[in-house]
Motif scaffolding. Structure first.
Motif, mmCIF file in Angstrom:
data_model
loop_
_atom_site.group_PDB
_atom_site.id
_atom_site.type_symbol
_atom_site.label_atom_id
_atom_site.label_comp_id
_atom_site.label_asym_id
_atom_site.label_seq_id
_atom_site.Cartn_x
_atom_site.Cartn_y
_atom_site.Cartn_z
ATOM 1 N N GLN A 30 63.093 13.682 47.061
ATOM 2 C CA GLN A 30 64.362 14.264 47.505
ATOM 3 C C GLN A 30 64.824 15.385 46.577
ATOM 4 O OE1 GLN A 30 65.408 13.229 50.480
ATOM 5 N NE2 GLN A 30 63.648 11.867 50.406
ATOM 6 N N SER A 31 64.132 15.571 45.447
ATOM 7 C CA SER A 31 64.552 16.584 44.473
ATOM 8 C C SER A 31 64.226 17.987 44.995
ATOM 9 C CB SER A 31 63.866 16.350 43.129
ATOM 10 O OG SER A 31 62.491 16.647 43.231
ATOM 11 N N PRO A 32 65.055 18.976 44.622
ATOM 12 C CA PRO A 32 64.797 20.355 45.067
ATOM 13 C C PRO A 32 63.423 20.875 44.634
ATOM 14 C CG PRO A 32 66.995 20.168 44.131
ATOM 15 C CD PRO A 32 66.301 18.856 43.880
ATOM 16 N N ARG A 33 62.996 20.519 43.441
ATOM 17 C CA ARG A 33 61.688 20.992 42.953
ATOM 18 C C ARG A 33 60.544 20.445 43.800
ATOM 19 N NH1 ARG A 33 59.407 20.314 36.800
ATOM 20 N NH2 ARG A 33 57.502 21.467 37.128
ATOM 21 N N TRP A 34 60.611 19.148 44.129
ATOM 22 C CA TRP A 34 59.567 18.533 44.958
ATOM 23 C C TRP A 34 59.552 19.179 46.342
ATOM 24 C CZ3 TRP A 34 58.260 16.107 49.390
ATOM 25 C CH2 TRP A 34 57.104 15.337 49.398
ATOM 26 N N ARG A 37 57.947 22.583 46.525
ATOM 27 C CA ARG A 37 56.478 22.560 46.512
ATOM 28 C C ARG A 37 55.884 21.990 47.796
ATOM 29 N NH1 ARG A 37 55.104 20.276 40.496
ATOM 30 N NH2 ARG A 37 55.777 22.116 39.360
ATOM 31 N N HIS A 38 56.494 20.920 48.298
ATOM 32 C CA HIS A 38 55.894 20.187 49.419
ATOM 33 C C HIS A 38 56.640 20.366 50.739
ATOM 34 C CE1 HIS A 38 53.331 18.130 46.505
ATOM 35 N NE2 HIS A 38 54.417 17.959 45.769
ATOM 36 N N ARG A 39 57.728 21.078 50.728
ATOM 37 C CA ARG A 39 58.574 21.360 51.885
ATOM 38 C C ARG A 39 59.327 20.128 52.387
ATOM 39 N NH1 ARG A 39 59.349 26.285 50.997
ATOM 40 N NH2 ARG A 39 57.560 27.626 51.172
ATOM 41 N N ILE A 40 58.711 19.324 53.210
ATOM 42 C CA ILE A 40 59.417 18.215 53.860
ATOM 43 C C ILE A 40 59.116 16.908 53.131
ATOM 44 C CG2 ILE A 40 59.690 16.921 56.004
ATOM 45 C CD1 ILE A 40 58.748 19.490 57.442
ATOM 46 N N PRO A 41 60.163 16.194 52.686
ATOM 47 C CA PRO A 41 59.924 14.904 52.023
ATOM 48 C C PRO A 41 59.434 13.869 53.025
ATOM 49 C CG PRO A 41 62.282 15.308 52.242
ATOM 50 C CD PRO A 41 61.578 16.526 52.744
ATOM 51 N N PRO A 42 58.696 12.875 52.557
ATOM 52 C CA PRO A 42 58.225 11.837 53.481
ATOM 53 C C PRO A 42 59.407 11.075 54.078
ATOM 54 C CG PRO A 42 57.781 11.225 51.205
ATOM 55 C CD PRO A 42 58.306 12.621 51.184
ATOM 56 N N GLU A 190 75.586 8.813 57.568
ATOM 57 C CA GLU A 190 75.021 10.026 56.985
ATOM 58 C C GLU A 190 73.683 9.774 56.296
ATOM 59 O OE1 GLU A 190 77.515 8.253 53.649
ATOM 60 O OE2 GLU A 190 77.721 8.490 55.795
ATOM 61 N N LEU A 191 73.425 8.504 55.940
ATOM 62 C CA LEU A 191 72.182 8.175 55.239
ATOM 63 C C LEU A 191 70.970 8.234 56.148
ATOM 64 C CD1 LEU A 191 73.503 5.107 53.307
ATOM 65 C CD2 LEU A 191 73.038 7.347 52.386
ATOM 66 N N LEU A 192 71.193 8.059 57.448
ATOM 67 C CA LEU A 192 70.075 8.007 58.379
ATOM 68 C C LEU A 192 69.638 9.386 58.827
ATOM 69 C CD1 LEU A 192 71.274 4.963 60.470
ATOM 70 C CD2 LEU A 192 69.736 4.991 58.511
ATOM 71 N N SER A 193 70.418 10.400 58.463
ATOM 72 C CA SER A 193 70.019 11.765 58.831
ATOM 73 C C SER A 193 69.067 12.313 57.773
ATOM 74 C CB SER A 193 71.246 12.665 58.950
ATOM 75 O OG SER A 193 71.944 12.699 57.737
ATOM 76 N N PRO A 194 68.143 13.175 58.139
ATOM 77 C CA PRO A 194 67.209 13.709 57.166
ATOM 78 C C PRO A 194 67.906 14.586 56.142
ATOM 79 C CG PRO A 194 66.937 14.819 59.280
ATOM 80 C CD PRO A 194 67.928 13.722 59.486
ATOM 81 N N PRO A 195 67.406 14.645 54.894
ATOM 82 C CA PRO A 195 68.029 15.466 53.875
ATOM 83 C C PRO A 195 67.916 16.945 54.207
ATOM 84 C CG PRO A 195 65.984 14.535 53.059
ATOM 85 C CD PRO A 195 66.202 13.970 54.414
ATOM 86 N N ARG A 196 68.920 17.708 53.745
ATOM 87 C CA ARG A 196 68.901 19.152 53.992
ATOM 88 C C ARG A 196 68.123 19.868 52.927
ATOM 89 N NH1 ARG A 196 75.237 18.983 54.777
ATOM 90 N NH2 ARG A 196 75.245 17.775 56.664
#
Length: 196
Positions: A30-34, A37-42, A190-196
């Motif tokens: 969920q970190s901005p750096r990750w 690099r990887h675009r979409i978090p799992p 709000e937790l069930l929505s994907p992170p921005r």
């Protein structure tokens, strides 16, 4: 550092290596750096969301316990001849204040609406979990002091912190069911929505 990033080091205080594994699995993606690099978090499962949200509420209680301990023992506060009672009151009040502060600093509202919005979100989505967590933690601490040790344990003792650590773990597991209930009933939608 964002306000919610304190969750992982605070979790490490009582869950140790398990907190590191949880961070690597759910926090780091969920970190901005990750994401850079990887675009979409799992995608996270509902089970993971419940654990993470319980850890968020637990962080309020961990910081509340630290603040209350420092204040109670630093100023030698007593109520009815015991330090246990001001520590309990301070612990719960500090946990609530920390929770409100988290909601305030992570809110998108501005001006005076921001404080009211933070209060509403905390009361609706966090107060139950924090209260159950605190009940388990403080009940455990009272049991240890009043029934097992029969004396005030001091923060200078490693036994004090071991007992607090066990209480925090118990609080986490006690707060898990109400957190799951709040998620299922839409209080934490709000937790069930994907992170921005």
């Amino acid at each position: 550092m964002k306000v919610m990033e304190i969750v992982w080091p605070a979790t490490g205080l009582y869950f140790g290596p398990a907190a590191v594994l949880a961070y690597r699995q759910w926090g780091r993606p969920q970190s901005p750096r990750w994401r850079e690099r990887h675009r979409i978090p799992p995608r996270r499962s509902r089970h993971a969301i419940t654990i993470i949200e319980t850890l968020h509420c637990a962080t309020h209680c961990v910081l509340g316990a630290i603040i209350a301990t420092l204040v109670t023992f630093g100023f030698s506060l007593e109520l009815f001849g015991k330090r246990l009672w001001p520590e309990f009151i301070g612990d719960y009040v500090a946990a609530v204040v920390v929770g409100l502060a988290f909601r305030y600093f992570t809110g998108a509202d501005t001006g005076g609406r921001r404080a009211w919005a933070a209060m509403r979100r905390f009361l609706r989505g966090d107060l139950l979990s924090v209260s159950v967590f605190e009940l388990a933690l403080l009940g455990w601490l009272a049991l240890m002091e009043l029934m097992v040790f029969h004396e005030t344990l001091l923060p200078s003792s490693p036994v004090f912190w071991l007992i607090v650590q066990i209480g925090l773990i118990m609080g986490f597991f006690a707060a898990w069911p109400p957190t799951l209930w709040l998620i299922r009933h839409g209080a934490k939608a709000e937790l069930l929505s994907p992170p921005r």
